[in-house]
Write an enzyme that holds these catalytic residues in place. Structure first.
Site, mmCIF file in Angstrom:
data_model
loop_
_atom_site.group_PDB
_atom_site.id
_atom_site.type_symbol
_atom_site.label_atom_id
_atom_site.label_comp_id
_atom_site.label_asym_id
_atom_site.label_seq_id
_atom_site.Cartn_x
_atom_site.Cartn_y
_atom_site.Cartn_z
ATOM 1 N N ASP A 93 -10.068 -11.686 -16.775
ATOM 2 C CA ASP A 93 -10.186 -13.070 -17.516
ATOM 3 C C ASP A 93 -8.770 -13.397 -18.034
ATOM 4 O OD1 ASP A 93 -10.592 -15.292 -19.294
ATOM 5 O OD2 ASP A 93 -12.197 -14.069 -20.467
ATOM 6 N N HIS A 149 0.687 -1.221 0.078
ATOM 7 C CA HIS A 149 0.003 0.037 -0.020
ATOM 8 C C HIS A 149 0.786 1.350 -0.099
ATOM 9 C CE1 HIS A 149 -3.569 2.113 0.263
ATOM 10 N NE2 HIS A 149 -4.065 1.792 1.277
#
Length: 442
Positions: free
Chosen positions: A386, A161
């Site tokens: 995908d 982060h």
């Protein structure tokens, strides 16, 4: 369930990072983030033949190597004393794992993790997800591929982060999944990550305005998923003055009402003032606009004070309408503030970004006000990733190390929302008993 680590290796960019890009300075927003990782877990049903796992793993590694030159800071190492990333091409961590049990399928995991996030975090996140010490040898990007004997697959991505927010992770996953699906067309992928940052965002005198929060995993935190289906959100909207309110705002209002109820139950039925913080994505809201695929932490907090009087406790529709209104007003003010960030005649960056952060952090540490926060990940396309065998059949997050945080994700079916609610273990039963949560969430 037993999971064995098959291999661990570092994947380096397929071409060296130019010397001109070796020193990637973090912004003061990056610096003020807690030392933690942002994690996403994606589940795929029967994408591969269980008899040819090596080919799939090699394909993953090759596509990762091909895109790392675009995401060059992810293959580097964070140098804490310099507030910068040495983009030295040390590589991203790639872990290959295997579920040992013959009788455990991906469907079993999806069913078991329908509400609890612990199983996903314990078995499928990269190692040391919650053990961030930011040493100069720690990889900034960790990937774990876990195979099931049935052919199911779990892909988890963990990024520091310190340099990335959830939107940046969404950009990375979109590029990587496209490259894996279309290996001969990597150069034609339309998404182009950007690491350019205006100079006013770099550390300097801003650093003295506050220190980075220290974090460690608290075993008393429990994280559960609550699903709001499209039909439930439509029903909620129909009860409001303006049915066109966004699904995120409506669901946030329902959850906020429940969170206020939790605090009330803990304080002998009395309502306390609360501060609701919404994490706002700055991309597209500044002028001139930041690129949509700008990769670092582009977040600003939108704090909203709220008080539901004891006299209206139980009037859920009125409470939710009021919360929709105050959340909307707070968000509109913050969006207007974003438009001033690069304006030569507007307020300076320091006051626009730091003041809400200091406000929320101070109230949270003081303990006299009920403070909770929302982070909306629903537009970051995690269910669209995908890799060549279809979209995920399930998704999860790496749990945050603090309570009273709610992360919203899109639903697999579309139109709904999944809320990942972080609470103290003793507080979760109050939340689950809330009438509106029982009525609209599954």
């Amino acid at each position: 369930m037993k999971v064995n680590i098959v291999s661990t290796k570092l994947i380096k960019p397929c071409t060296p990072t130019p010397q001109s890009l070796r020193n990637h300075k973090i912004s003061f927003i990056d610096y003020l983030n807690p030392p933690m990782n942002v994690g996403v877990i994606l589940l795929y049903d029967n994408p591969i033949s269980p008899h040819n796992p090596k080919q799939t793993t090699t394909h993953f590694q090759e596509s990762l190597s091909k895109i790392l030159p675009q995401f060059y800071p992810l293959a580097g190492r964070y140098i804490k004393k310099d507030h910068s990333v040495d983009c030295n091409d040390s590589g991203a961590e790639f872990v290959e794992a295997q579920v040992v049990d013959d009788d455990v399928t991906l469907s079993d995991v999806i069913l078991a993790s329908k509400r609890e996030v612990k199983l996903l975090n314990d078995y499928f996140l990269p190692p040391k997800f919650h053990q961030v010490d930011e040493s100069p040898t720690d990889p900034l990007l960790s990937i774990r591929i876990t195979r099931f004997k049935c052919g199911g697959l779990v892909v988890s991505v963990s990024v520091s982060h310190r340099i990335f927010d959830a939107s940046s992770v969404g950009t990375f996953l979109a590029v990587w999944s496209n490259a894996n699906k279309n290996p001969g067309m990597v150069g034609s992928i339309k998404i182009r990550p950007s690491f350019d940052t205006p100079p006013e965002f770099f550390p300097g005198n801003y650093i003295s305005r506050g220190d980075s929060i220290k974090t460690c995993w608290d075993p008393n935190i429990v994280v559960k998923r609550f699903s709001f289906h499209k039909e439930a959100i439509t029903s909620l909207r129909s009860k409001l003055r303006l049915p066109e309110n966004s699904r995120v705002r409506v669901v946030c209002a329902v959850i906020a009402d429940a969170m206020i109820g939790v605090d009330r139950a803990k304080h002998s039925g009395k309502s306390r003032a609360c501060l609701i913080a919404q994490a706002v994505n700055m991309r597209g809201r500044t002028f001139p606009p930041l690129p949509k695929h700008s990769c670092r932490n582009w977040l600003i907090l939108s704090p909203t004070r709220c008080m539901i009087p004891n006299t209206v406790v139980g009037n859920n529709n009125n409470n939710i309408q009021e919360l929709v209104d105050v959340l909307g007003d707070g968000l509109e003010k913050t969006v207007a503030d974003c438009a001033e960030i690069f304006s030569p005649t507007g307020r300076d960056v320091k006051s626009i970004i730091m003041e809400p952060l200091v406000n929320v952090r101070g109230k949270s540490m003081g303990g006299e006000v009920n403070v909770f926060a929302f982070s909306d990940w629903s537009k970051f396309g995690f269910y669209e990733a995908d890799f060549g065998w279809g979209k995920p059949v399930g998704a999860g997050i790496g749990a945050f190390s603090r309570p009273n945080i709610i992360v919203l994700m899109d639903s697999k079916e579309g139109g709904g929302l999944e809320a990942w609610v972080h609470l103290n273990r003793n507080d979760m039963p109050y939340f689950e008993k809330d009438d509106q949560i029982k009525l609209f969430a599954t």
